[in-house]
Design a protein around this motif. Structure first.
Motif, PDB file in Angstrom:
ATOM      1  N   ASN A  21       0.869  -1.187   0.087  1.00  0.00           N
ATOM      2  CA  ASN A  21       0.087   0.019  -0.057  1.00  0.00           C
ATOM      3  C   ASN A  21       0.846   0.986   0.098  1.00  0.00           C
ATOM      4  O   ASN A  21       1.961   1.022   0.271  1.00  0.00           O
ATOM      5  CB  ASN A  21      -0.719  -0.018   1.330  1.00  0.00           C
ATOM      6  N   ILE A  78       1.681   4.324   2.365  1.00  0.00           N
ATOM      7  CA  ILE A  78       1.355   4.499   3.890  1.00  0.00           C
ATOM      8  C   ILE A  78       0.459   5.515   4.110  1.00  0.00           C
ATOM      9  O   ILE A  78      -0.184   5.465   5.082  1.00  0.00           O
ATOM     10  CB  ILE A  78       2.568   4.506   4.594  1.00  0.00           C
ATOM     11  N   ASN A 118      14.521  12.584   8.186  1.00  0.00           N
ATOM     12  CA  ASN A 118      15.997  12.945   8.491  1.00  0.00           C
ATOM     13  C   ASN A 118      16.107  13.361   9.705  1.00  0.00           C
ATOM     14  O   ASN A 118      15.227  14.045  10.268  1.00  0.00           O
ATOM     15  CB  ASN A 118      16.554  13.515   7.080  1.00  0.00           C
ATOM     16  N   GLY A 175      11.609  15.863   3.233  1.00  0.00           N
ATOM     17  CA  GLY A 175      12.525  15.301   2.332  1.00  0.00           C
ATOM     18  C   GLY A 175      11.750  14.497   1.178  1.00  0.00           C
ATOM     19  O   GLY A 175      10.617  14.897   0.868  1.00  0.00           O
ATOM     20  N   GLY A 219      11.148  10.576  -0.695  1.00  0.00           N
ATOM     21  CA  GLY A 219      10.350   9.248  -0.586  1.00  0.00           C
ATOM     22  C   GLY A 219       9.245   9.298   0.560  1.00  0.00           C
ATOM     23  O   GLY A 219       8.252  10.037   0.095  1.00  0.00           O
ATOM     24  N   VAL A 220       9.358   8.423   1.378  1.00  0.00           N
ATOM     25  CA  VAL A 220       8.084   8.388   2.194  1.00  0.00           C
ATOM     26  C   VAL A 220       7.653   9.666   3.110  1.00  0.00           C
ATOM     27  O   VAL A 220       6.496  10.007   3.240  1.00  0.00           O
ATOM     28  CB  VAL A 220       8.137   7.192   2.948  1.00  0.00           C
ATOM     29  N   ASP A 221       8.827  10.208   3.257  1.00  0.00           N
ATOM     30  CA  ASP A 221       8.772  11.625   4.184  1.00  0.00           C
ATOM     31  C   ASP A 221       8.105  12.741   3.248  1.00  0.00           C
ATOM     32  O   ASP A 221       7.198  13.185   3.848  1.00  0.00           O
ATOM     33  CB  ASP A 221      10.466  11.867   4.445  1.00  0.00           C
ATOM     34  N   ALA A 246       5.984  12.061   1.054  1.00  0.00           N
ATOM     35  CA  ALA A 246       4.516  11.856   0.641  1.00  0.00           C
ATOM     36  C   ALA A 246       3.794  11.972   1.703  1.00  0.00           C
ATOM     37  O   ALA A 246       2.590  12.523   1.876  1.00  0.00           O
ATOM     38  CB  ALA A 246       4.579  10.081   0.326  1.00  0.00           C
ATOM     39  N   PRO A 275       6.745   1.999   7.320  1.00  0.00           N
ATOM     40  CA  PRO A 275       7.441   1.731   5.889  1.00  0.00           C
ATOM     41  C   PRO A 275       8.725   0.980   6.337  1.00  0.00           C
ATOM     42  O   PRO A 275       8.932   0.755   7.269  1.00  0.00           O
ATOM     43  CB  PRO A 275       7.702   2.987   5.463  1.00  0.00           C
ATOM     44  N   ILE A 325      12.043   1.156   6.965  1.00  0.00           N
ATOM     45  CA  ILE A 325      12.771   2.379   7.185  1.00  0.00           C
ATOM     46  C   ILE A 325      14.360   2.113   6.661  1.00  0.00           C
ATOM     47  O   ILE A 325      14.610   1.084   6.670  1.00  0.00           O
ATOM     48  CB  ILE A 325      12.769   2.712   8.639  1.00  0.00           C
ATOM     49  N   SER A 326      14.854   3.208   6.281  1.00  0.00           N
ATOM     50  CA  SER A 326      16.168   3.110   5.604  1.00  0.00           C
ATOM     51  C   SER A 326      16.385   2.546   4.118  1.00  0.00           C
ATOM     52  O   SER A 326      17.457   2.620   3.754  1.00  0.00           O
ATOM     53  CB  SER A 326      17.219   2.730   6.813  1.00  0.00           C
ATOM     54  N   SER A 327      15.332   1.774   3.976  1.00  0.00           N
ATOM     55  CA  SER A 327      15.377   0.900   2.371  1.00  0.00           C
ATOM     56  C   SER A 327      15.434   1.708   1.465  1.00  0.00           C
ATOM     57  O   SER A 327      15.461   0.855   0.186  1.00  0.00           O
ATOM     58  CB  SER A 327      14.639  -0.427   2.711  1.00  0.00           C
ATOM     59  N   TYR A 346      18.373   5.703   1.748  1.00  0.00           N
ATOM     60  CA  TYR A 346      19.412   5.593   2.700  1.00  0.00           C
ATOM     61  C   TYR A 346      20.228   4.419   2.456  1.00  0.00           C
ATOM     62  O   TYR A 346      21.073   3.854   3.001  1.00  0.00           O
ATOM     63  CB  TYR A 346      19.028   5.682   4.295  1.00  0.00           C
ATOM     64  N   LYS A 378      17.402  -4.208   1.008  1.00  0.00           N
ATOM     65  CA  LYS A 378      15.983  -4.449   1.557  1.00  0.00           C
ATOM     66  C   LYS A 378      15.689  -5.704   2.368  1.00  0.00           C
ATOM     67  O   LYS A 378      14.686  -5.757   3.054  1.00  0.00           O
ATOM     68  CB  LYS A 378      15.086  -4.502   0.331  1.00  0.00           C
ATOM     69  N   PHE A 426       5.854  -0.485  -0.279  1.00  0.00           N
ATOM     70  CA  PHE A 426       5.073   0.342  -1.577  1.00  0.00           C
ATOM     71  C   PHE A 426       5.546  -0.155  -2.790  1.00  0.00           C
ATOM     72  O   PHE A 426       4.476  -0.217  -3.649  1.00  0.00           O
ATOM     73  CB  PHE A 426       5.892   1.677  -1.125  1.00  0.00           C
TER      74      PHE A 426
HETATM   75  N1  AR6 Z   1       4.176   4.560   1.474  1.00  0.00           N
HETATM   76  C1  AR6 Z   1       4.924   3.245   1.650  1.00  0.00           C
HETATM   77  N2  AR6 Z   1       6.268   3.166   1.434  1.00  0.00           N
HETATM   78  C2  AR6 Z   1       6.756   4.267   0.728  1.00  0.00           C
HETATM   79  C3  AR6 Z   1       6.062   5.253   0.296  1.00  0.00           C
HETATM   80  C4  AR6 Z   1       4.921   5.192   0.568  1.00  0.00           C
HETATM   81  N3  AR6 Z   1       4.291   6.352   0.180  1.00  0.00           N
HETATM   82  N4  AR6 Z   1       7.285   6.073  -0.567  1.00  0.00           N
HETATM   83  C5  AR6 Z   1       8.400   5.130  -0.320  1.00  0.00           C
HETATM   84  N5  AR6 Z   1       8.247   4.168   0.277  1.00  0.00           N
HETATM   85  P1  AR6 Z   1      12.523   6.230   1.691  1.00  0.00           P
HETATM   86  P2  AR6 Z   1      14.757   6.152   3.953  1.00  0.00           P
HETATM   87  C6  AR6 Z   1       9.253   3.184   0.679  1.00  0.00           C
HETATM   88  O1  AR6 Z   1      13.578   6.650   0.655  1.00  0.00           O
HETATM   89  O2  AR6 Z   1      15.540   5.050   2.936  1.00  0.00           O
HETATM   90  C7  AR6 Z   1      13.956  11.061   2.763  1.00  0.00           C
HETATM   91  O3  AR6 Z   1      14.521  12.216   1.960  1.00  0.00           O
HETATM   92  C8  AR6 Z   1      10.332   2.923  -0.176  1.00  0.00           C
HETATM   93  O4  AR6 Z   1      10.155   2.009  -1.232  1.00  0.00           O
HETATM   94  O5  AR6 Z   1      11.522   7.044   2.106  1.00  0.00           O
HETATM   95  O6  AR6 Z   1      14.623   5.914   5.292  1.00  0.00           O
HETATM   96  C9  AR6 Z   1      14.018  11.461   4.453  1.00  0.00           C
HETATM   97  O7  AR6 Z   1      13.807  12.867   4.579  1.00  0.00           O
HETATM   98  C10 AR6 Z   1      11.447   2.388   0.677  1.00  0.00           C
HETATM   99  O8  AR6 Z   1      11.340   1.179   0.718  1.00  0.00           O
HETATM  100  O9  AR6 Z   1      13.565   6.263   3.448  1.00  0.00           O
HETATM  101  C11 AR6 Z   1      15.527  11.089   4.431  1.00  0.00           C
HETATM  102  O10 AR6 Z   1      16.420  12.035   4.018  1.00  0.00           O
HETATM  103  C12 AR6 Z   1      10.984   2.823   2.144  1.00  0.00           C
HETATM  104  O11 AR6 Z   1       9.691   3.444   1.943  1.00  0.00           O
HETATM  105  C13 AR6 Z   1      15.824   9.879   3.560  1.00  0.00           C
HETATM  106  O12 AR6 Z   1      14.805   9.914   2.675  1.00  0.00           O
HETATM  107  C14 AR6 Z   1      12.039   4.001   2.749  1.00  0.00           C
HETATM  108  O13 AR6 Z   1      12.407   4.791   1.652  1.00  0.00           O
HETATM  109  C15 AR6 Z   1      15.404   8.607   4.460  1.00  0.00           C
HETATM  110  O14 AR6 Z   1      15.551   7.518   3.616  1.00  0.00           O
END
Ligand code: AR6
Length: 345
Positions: A8, A10, A23, A29, A31-33, A35, A113, A115-117, A120, A124, A151
């Motif tokens: 889904n 998130i 972050n 930022g 990614g998920v942040d 969104a 979610p 996290i970090s995958s 960062y 996975k 996601f």
């Molecule tokens: N719903 C669920 N999962 C998601 C979504 C979503 N809408 N969008 C992405 N993912 P990431 P990180 C998944 O990069 O690695 C940001 O800029 C994605 O596929 O969001 O912890 C922050 O500000 C992945 O598996 O977070 C930080 O600077 C997972 O969420 C940095 O990115 C995490 O990917 C953090 O990096």
């Protein structure tokens, strides 16, 4: 289901709290942040500005504004640097601190979610393992429903070795079934070609003296065995479940937690002798009780099901039971990877 892996976005999860992979500035930022901030609106950023940032491995909580949940828990995962910079401990801490905050705010449902995958770069499969290990440990002591939200299914990974072992097992068993079918066919053909011979008379007669010397004790214990077996034939699914829990010396709580079954559902099963579980629920209990394949079949039969070689779900279950791996969360990771229903309820 206390721990569930779902596919889904998130921001669409109907839960009390969603966890944000943020972050350390907490000011948004990609990614998920990105969104989460887009969906929650500018007020989320305003509140985040008051928090003074967040250390890697730590977590902070805010309101959720335009999101349908009550809270956003912001946690800062480690950047992957080859695995030698304490990444695993930091990621573990992210999950622990977030779950703790959710608990302190009486959340019953939380979505994470991986996290970090993403940005960062944490591998996975390892990121998933950390998530599942920490969450399942937490759930042993706490009642909560926790979702791990994936996601992008294409990027979801379990360990390559496990994936290829299961693929091989599935292939082998499909093949075996076809070979068995051919074997059965040839048996039918040969039995029609040759009439069956009855056992020679002399052989039957030789058995009689042996029966005559069977002790009374033996006959009695055979009768008791038979009585016990007859009783078990009439046993319902929930009666068998409760008997097995006793036989294994488990507590009810140990059993339903290990089965990834919700406490309320377990009480329902306990109170209703004729409860008919779904197949994944019945198997979840068999796994929790660490039943052999034959016992699992027996338990499934009570609920009107069987394991077959004609679907992947059953073969994957068989793979884990035959390997003696009764970790329901690992089984669920694999089932999710192969697009199958998960165990539990
Ligand atoms: N719903 C669920 N999962 C998601 C979504 C979503 N809408 N969008 C992405 N993912 P990431 P990180 C998944 O990069 O690695 C940001 O800029 C994605 O596929 O969001 O912890 C922050 O500000 C992945 O598996 O977070 C930080 O600077 C997972 O969420 C940095 O990115 C995490 O990917 C953090 O990096």
């Amino acid at each position: 289901m206390p721990l569930e892996i779902v596919r889904n976005d998130i921001t669409k999860m109907p839960v009390d709290a969603v966890v944000n992979a943020a972050n350390s500035s907490l000011l948004g930022g990609g990614g998920v942040d990105g969104a989460i901030h887009r969906a929650a609106g500018i007020q989320l950023l305003e509140e985040c500005k008051t928090l003074g940032g967040c250390e890697t491995g730590d977590a902070k909580i805010t309101g959720a504004y335009r999101l349908s949940c009550k809270y956003v828990i912001h946690t800062v995962g480690p950047r992957w640097q080859g695995g030698t910079r304490n990444e695993k401990a930091l990621l573990t801490s992210c999950y622990k601190k977030s779950l703790q905050l959710a608990k302190e705010h009486d959340c019953e449902t939380v979505a994470f979610p991986l996290i970090s995958s993403g940005i960062y770069g944490y591998p996975k499969d390892q990121a998933l393992k950390v998530a599942i290990d920490v969450i399942s440990d937490f759930l042993l002591e706490n009642d909560m429903t926790v979702y791990v939200v994936i996601f992008d299914k294409a990027a979801y990974k379990i360990s390559e070795k496990l994936f290829s072992d299961i693929t091989e097992y599935i292939d082998d068993n499909y093949v075996d079934e076809h070979i068995d079918y051919r074997r059965d066919q040839s048996r039918v053909l040969s039995s029609t070609a040759r009439p069956l011979r009855s056992k020679p008379m002399a052989e039957e007669e030789e058995l009689l003296p042996l029966m005559a010397v069977a002790s009374v004790d033996k006959a009695l214990s055979a009768k008791q065995d038979l009585d016990a077996k007859l009783k078990q034939i009439d046993e319902s699914f929930s009666q068998m479940l409760l008997r097995k829990i006793d036989e294994k010396g488990m507590t009810d709580t140990e059993c339903y937690k290990k089965a990834n079954i919700d406490r309320k559902l377990f009480s329902k099963i306990r109170g209703d002798m004729h409860y008919k579980p779904s197949k994944p629920t019945a198997i979840a209990f068999a796994v929790s009780l660490e039943l052999s394949l034959a016992e699992t079949e027996d338990m499934l039969k009570k609920a009107g099901f069987a394991l077959s070689h004609s679907n992947k779900f059953d073969i994957i279950i068989e793979y884990f039971i035959s390997k003696g791996n009764y970790n329901i969360f690992e089984i669920n990771e694999a089932l999710f990877a192969f697009d199958q229903s998960l165990l539990g309820a």
